[in-house]
Structure formats: C-alpha cells, structure tokens
Write a protein that holds these residues in place. Structure first.
Motif, PDB file in Angstrom:
ATOM      1  N   UNK A 127      35.317  16.058   6.515  1.00  0.00           N
ATOM      2  CA  UNK A 127      34.854  15.817   5.136  1.00  0.00           C
ATOM      3  C   UNK A 127      35.991  15.464   4.185  1.00  0.00           C
ATOM      4  N   UNK A 128      37.197  15.454   4.686  1.00  0.00           N
ATOM      5  CA  UNK A 128      38.344  15.092   3.853  1.00  0.00           C
ATOM      6  C   UNK A 128      39.026  16.265   3.186  1.00  0.00           C
ATOM      7  N   UNK A 129      38.656  17.493   3.567  1.00  0.00           N
ATOM      8  CA  UNK A 129      39.286  18.668   2.970  1.00  0.00           C
ATOM      9  C   UNK A 129      40.662  18.902   3.585  1.00  0.00           C
ATOM     10  N   UNK A 130      41.620  19.233   2.741  1.00  0.00           N
ATOM     11  CA  UNK A 130      42.969  19.559   3.167  1.00  0.00           C
ATOM     12  C   UNK A 130      43.181  21.076   3.055  1.00  0.00           C
ATOM     13  N   UNK A 131      44.286  21.590   3.582  1.00  0.00           N
ATOM     14  CA  UNK A 131      44.568  23.024   3.411  1.00  0.00           C
ATOM     15  C   UNK A 131      44.594  23.457   1.948  1.00  0.00           C
ATOM     16  N   UNK A 132      45.117  22.611   1.045  1.00  0.00           N
ATOM     17  CA  UNK A 132      45.154  22.990  -0.370  1.00  0.00           C
ATOM     18  C   UNK A 132      43.742  23.139  -0.930  1.00  0.00           C
ATOM     19  N   UNK A 133      42.843  22.252  -0.555  1.00  0.00           N
ATOM     20  CA  UNK A 133      41.465  22.359  -1.025  1.00  0.00           C
ATOM     21  C   UNK A 133      40.829  23.641  -0.508  1.00  0.00           C
ATOM     22  N   UNK A 134      41.101  23.989   0.757  1.00  0.00           N
ATOM     23  CA  UNK A 134      40.577  25.240   1.293  1.00  0.00           C
ATOM     24  C   UNK A 134      41.139  26.440   0.529  1.00  0.00           C
ATOM     25  N   UNK A 135      42.406  26.370   0.149  1.00  0.00           N
ATOM     26  CA  UNK A 135      43.013  27.460  -0.613  1.00  0.00           C
ATOM     27  C   UNK A 135      42.376  27.578  -1.999  1.00  0.00           C
ATOM     28  N   UNK A 136      42.113  26.441  -2.638  1.00  0.00           N
ATOM     29  CA  UNK A 136      41.447  26.444  -3.943  1.00  0.00           C
ATOM     30  C   UNK A 136      40.029  26.974  -3.803  1.00  0.00           C
ATOM     31  N   UNK A 137      39.360  26.602  -2.745  1.00  0.00           N
ATOM     32  CA  UNK A 137      38.010  27.076  -2.459  1.00  0.00           C
ATOM     33  C   UNK A 137      37.997  28.593  -2.299  1.00  0.00           C
ATOM     34  N   UNK A 138      39.029  29.106  -1.645  1.00  0.00           N
ATOM     35  CA  UNK A 138      39.141  30.550  -1.474  1.00  0.00           C
ATOM     36  C   UNK A 138      39.713  31.270  -2.679  1.00  0.00           C
ATOM     37  N   UNK A 139      40.280  30.517  -3.628  1.00  0.00           N
ATOM     38  CA  UNK A 139      40.780  31.106  -4.868  1.00  0.00           C
ATOM     39  C   UNK A 139      42.126  31.784  -4.756  1.00  0.00           C
TER      40      UNK A 139
END
Length: 271
Positions: free
Chosen positions: A46-58
C-alpha cells in the motif's frame, strides 16, 4: 501486505528493536549505508513506510530515530495518505505535534481525496488533536492576514526621494489571546478560504466530517472556538445540518445557525 520486520518494529513502537536491526544490517560484510537507507525507505503493497507505521502507532521516539536514520518526514503512501494524516486519524496528538515541528506539511491535503490532517482528526472524533490542529490553522490564518496587511504598505524610491504610502489601518501588534470583544476591526469573519475552512474534493470541511461522524463535542469546538464556518454546503448543496448523522448534532447545529452570528474568533494560541 509485504510488511518488513522494520515495519512491524515501527508499528510496535520499539526503538531498541529498530536499533538492533540497523546494527545487524550494518554488520553484514556485503552491506553498507545504502542497504540501511533502502531498509528505511522500503514500502509495503500500500506504500506504507516504517515512518508511516510509527506515526500510525503514535511513537515519537521511533519517528525521531527513523528520521535520524534518513526517513523522509513528508512521506505518503500510494493513496497520498501522509504520516501526519495517519497520526491525526488515530488521535496521536503528541505524534502530530512532533511531526508539525519536524516540518511535516500539516495544512496541505493529506490524501488523494483532498482531506487534511484536521479533517482526519475531526472525522474520527479526536478532540484534543482537533484542538491542536485548529489552533495551528487559526494561527496560520492570522499570520496570513497580517502579511496581507503588511503588503498594503508600499515603499518606492525615486532618485533621492523616498515615497512611503500607508493605509489608515496599520497592522496591530500580535496578541497572545483575543476574542470577539477585543479591538480587532480589520479581522475577517470566517471567510471560506481560511485553512480552518479548507474543503476536500467533495466540498466537506472539518466541521462537515465531524457531524457526519456524530462527534458533537468536536463540532462544538470547531464552531464555537475555532470559528469554522457552519453555513457552507458541499458540492451537492448539502448543508452541515443535512450531513449530521445524529439527531443531537442536527438539533444543536440548527439552533446555532438560527441564533448565533458568525463572529467568534475566540481562542488562545498556546502553541
């Protein structure tokens, strides 16, 4: 989904695991700085990077570590959904604050539908995140208004003559708080082009998506404190009252529109 171990670690908010993975990657004799860079910037399906996952997790520490390792702060997935959009959707206010101060484009559209981070927070009903982004938007609008006033002052140099043209309303000093009772005669009263009233591609504002989600507390804040325009319509001419998903929201919005004049500007810039 094509998730990498680093993505799982980022979503789980584990800086120690991330550091371990990076150290292991750097220890491989065939690896180099480029291999770590590829690991940091790798995307899933879906184009998610580790940084996006970190932002998603807060997780602010994880985001900070990833940026130190070279992650891009304004990264988006394949649908245009930004890291700050993910953080706002989940109501991670501290993560949103960190991203803003790190330079993430909070005022711009955060996905392919034209939604902003404020809209994501309003749609999901996260009041504290809405408050923060609303105050940011209002401060941005205030700065733009004062910049427009400053442009009214012109300075022209003609040989040895200096001609200064001024207007009758010089820009006032920037107060830290103000309300409708303060002396601010040149302030606009909620024009639709302000950030707080930005619309997505369907013409919905943050207020519109808040009432669609039935989040009356968010709607009240946007109207009474952030001065979001409650008289706008979407591209199908639906009013905010029409879009309300609950009778409680519809009744309150109708009462407000009937009895309140749009001249609030009541908030504090405590950022």
């Amino acid at each position: 989904m094509n998730h990498t171990p680093l993505m799982f670690a980022s979503r789980a908010c584990s800086v120690d695991v991330i550091d371990y993975m990076v150290a292991q990657q750097q220890a491989c004799f065939w690896s180099g700085p480029e291999s770590v860079k590829r690991m940091i910037h790798r995307r899933n399906a879906e184009g998610l990077t580790p940084l996006i996952f970190a932002a998603w997790g807060g997780s602010v520490p994880v985001m900070q570590r990833l940026v130190e390792l070279g992650a891009t702060i304004d990264v988006t997935d394949f649908s245009g959904f930004s890291a700050i959009g993910y953080a706002a959707w989940e109501g991670h206010t501290e993560a949103v604050k960190w991203l803003v101060h790190a330079g993430a484009p909070w005022a711009e559209h955060s996905d392919s539908d034209g939604c902003t981070a404020l809209m994501f927070a309003a749609e999901s009903g996260h009041l504290e995140t809405v408050k923060y982004l609303s105050l940011l938007s209002l401060r941005k609008d205030k700065e733009r208004t004062e910049a427009a006033k400053a442009d009214e002052f012109s300075l022209a140099i003609d040989g040895d003559r200096t001609i200064v043209a001024t207007t009758k309303h010089p820009s006032p000093a920037s107060p830290t708080t103000w309300s409708s009772t303060d002396s601010e005669p040149d302030w606009p009263s909620c024009p639709s082009e302000l950030h707080i009233n930005s619309t997505d591609h369907d013409g919905n504002t943050a207020l519109a998506v808040a009432v669609q989600g039935g989040h009356l507390n968010v709607a009240k804040w946007l109207v009474m404190e952030a001065c979001c325009d409650a008289s706008t319509c979407d591209q199908w001419d639906n009013t905010v009252v029409d879009l309300c998903s609950t009778d409680e929201c519809a009744e309150w919005m109708q009462t407000y529109l009937t009895n309140v004049v749009h001249s609030c500007w009541t908030y504090k810039t405590h950022l």
